[in-house]
Motif scaffolding. Sequence first.
Motif, PDB file in Angstrom:
ATOM      1  N   VAL A  96       0.827  -1.106  -0.102  1.00 18.32           N
ATOM      2  CA  VAL A  96      -0.011  -0.031   0.040  1.00 18.32           C
ATOM      3  C   VAL A  96       0.850   1.310   0.061  1.00 18.32           C
ATOM      4  O   VAL A  96       0.623   2.253  -0.844  1.00 18.32           O
ATOM      5  N   SER A  97       2.016   1.025   0.829  1.00 17.02           N
ATOM      6  CA  SER A  97       3.049   2.424   0.882  1.00 17.02           C
ATOM      7  C   SER A  97       3.549   2.589  -0.485  1.00 17.02           C
ATOM      8  O   SER A  97       3.606   3.682  -0.919  1.00 17.02           O
ATOM      9  N   GLY A  98       4.017   1.369  -1.071  1.00 17.55           N
ATOM     10  CA  GLY A  98       4.683   1.621  -2.395  1.00 17.55           C
ATOM     11  C   GLY A  98       3.588   2.270  -3.546  1.00 17.55           C
ATOM     12  O   GLY A  98       4.130   3.113  -4.403  1.00 17.55           O
ATOM     13  N   ALA A  99       2.322   1.939  -3.233  1.00 17.54           N
ATOM     14  CA  ALA A  99       1.370   2.370  -4.280  1.00 17.54           C
ATOM     15  C   ALA A  99       1.210   3.969  -4.319  1.00 17.54           C
ATOM     16  O   ALA A  99       0.876   4.561  -5.311  1.00 17.54           O
ATOM     17  N   PHE A 100       1.472   4.472  -3.144  1.00 17.69           N
ATOM     18  CA  PHE A 100       1.527   5.833  -2.889  1.00 17.69           C
ATOM     19  C   PHE A 100       2.922   7.001  -2.871  1.00 17.69           C
ATOM     20  O   PHE A 100       2.906   7.964  -2.465  1.00 17.69           O
ATOM     21  N   SER A 101       3.778   6.088  -3.089  1.00 20.07           N
ATOM     22  CA  SER A 101       5.285   6.630  -2.846  1.00 20.07           C
ATOM     23  C   SER A 101       5.579   6.975  -4.122  1.00 20.07           C
ATOM     24  O   SER A 101       5.572   6.238  -5.172  1.00 20.07           O
ATOM     25  N   PRO A 102       6.654   8.238  -4.337  1.00 25.75           N
ATOM     26  CA  PRO A 102       7.138   8.563  -5.476  1.00 25.75           C
ATOM     27  C   PRO A 102       8.179   7.542  -5.849  1.00 25.75           C
ATOM     28  O   PRO A 102       8.645   6.725  -5.043  1.00 25.75           O
ATOM     29  N   PRO A 150       7.344   2.092   5.938  1.00 30.63           N
ATOM     30  CA  PRO A 150       6.220   2.564   5.079  1.00 30.63           C
ATOM     31  C   PRO A 150       5.630   4.126   5.139  1.00 30.63           C
ATOM     32  O   PRO A 150       5.748   4.602   6.165  1.00 30.63           O
ATOM     33  N   PHE A 151       5.486   4.683   3.863  1.00 31.00           N
ATOM     34  CA  PHE A 151       5.059   5.847   4.108  1.00 31.00           C
ATOM     35  C   PHE A 151       5.909   6.984   4.384  1.00 31.00           C
ATOM     36  O   PHE A 151       5.659   8.168   4.577  1.00 31.00           O
ATOM     37  N   LYS A 152       7.197   6.821   4.621  1.00 32.30           N
ATOM     38  CA  LYS A 152       8.354   7.635   4.810  1.00 32.30           C
ATOM     39  C   LYS A 152       8.682   8.656   3.564  1.00 32.30           C
ATOM     40  O   LYS A 152       9.416   9.654   3.695  1.00 32.30           O
ATOM     41  N   ASP A 153       8.453   7.886   2.333  1.00 30.16           N
ATOM     42  CA  ASP A 153       9.169   8.602   1.020  1.00 30.16           C
ATOM     43  C   ASP A 153       7.968   9.718   0.758  1.00 30.16           C
ATOM     44  O   ASP A 153       8.278  10.403  -0.228  1.00 30.16           O
ATOM     45  N   GLY A 154       6.962  10.078   1.234  1.00 30.43           N
ATOM     46  CA  GLY A 154       5.980  10.949   0.815  1.00 30.43           C
ATOM     47  C   GLY A 154       4.702  10.280   0.244  1.00 30.43           C
ATOM     48  O   GLY A 154       4.628   9.020   0.409  1.00 30.43           O
TER      49      GLY A 154
END
Length: 280
Positions: free
Chosen positions: A34-40, A51-55
């Motif tokens: 899920v995090s990868g789907a929303f990460s740049p 997770p979710f640390k990349d933006g």
Amino acid sequence: MIQEKRISQVNRIFIYVLFAIISFFVLYPLVYVVSGAFSPGNSIASLNIVPFKDGFTLEHFVRLFTRTDYGRWFLNTLIISVETSLATVIIASLAAYVFSRFQFKFKKPFLMSLLILQIFPSFVGMIAIYVILLRVGGLDTLWGLVLVYTAGNIPYNAWLVKNYMDTVSKNLDEAARIDGAGHFRTFFQIIMPIARPIITFLGITSFTAPWMDFIFPKMVLRSVDKQTLALGLFSFVSDKKNEFTVFAAGALIVAIPFVIFFLFTQKTLVTSFGGAAVKE
């Protein structure tokens, strides 16, 4: 007494820690996708282990529907899954009704043959399936895949539904015949409503089986416009591409039909399979 209480507390803490560890290993891969789907970014190597640390970004979802054929893949897969589910439910339930309610020659050998067919894995007959589809013109067609999936679903599911229908009292059939109902009317108006839990279960399992299958679409389909979700998503993480974030976004959307389907059928699924039937 105090010692027993301390032992109980230690056991409780141990159980909590154990379940926390198990939950972490089960949930972390899902959260990471899920995090990868929303990460740049694109590559999995560029993603942070947290997770979710990349933006946060929606560019991968936009790209799926503007620069790829994801919509076509989704529609093709949905058509195959829905048609397979409907065909499996109708054919398997009718076959189950015949085996449950009628006596005929070679009935037991036929039932045993249904179980024996399930012993062999599906890929054993891939060459024969390919030749048959080639002869009937089913290669590179969606209906060819529906035919393959439906044929593979019938043996075990017919046996499964038959065992459920055996628990339904035959007095209901006799009462329906006294009222002038034929076999088809009895089946659709009497047996099917009672067997709704197992029919719902059959519909779900026969829908989910082809949804992300890769082997048979890879063998049957050739055209780009006939690809399914499994084939399309695999192209993002092949040797030539390493677009994990786009793959994760597509995989996340794949789960939507299952969530919607579960929300509409959870009440029926919770119902006991045996409780809905009238037993003799």
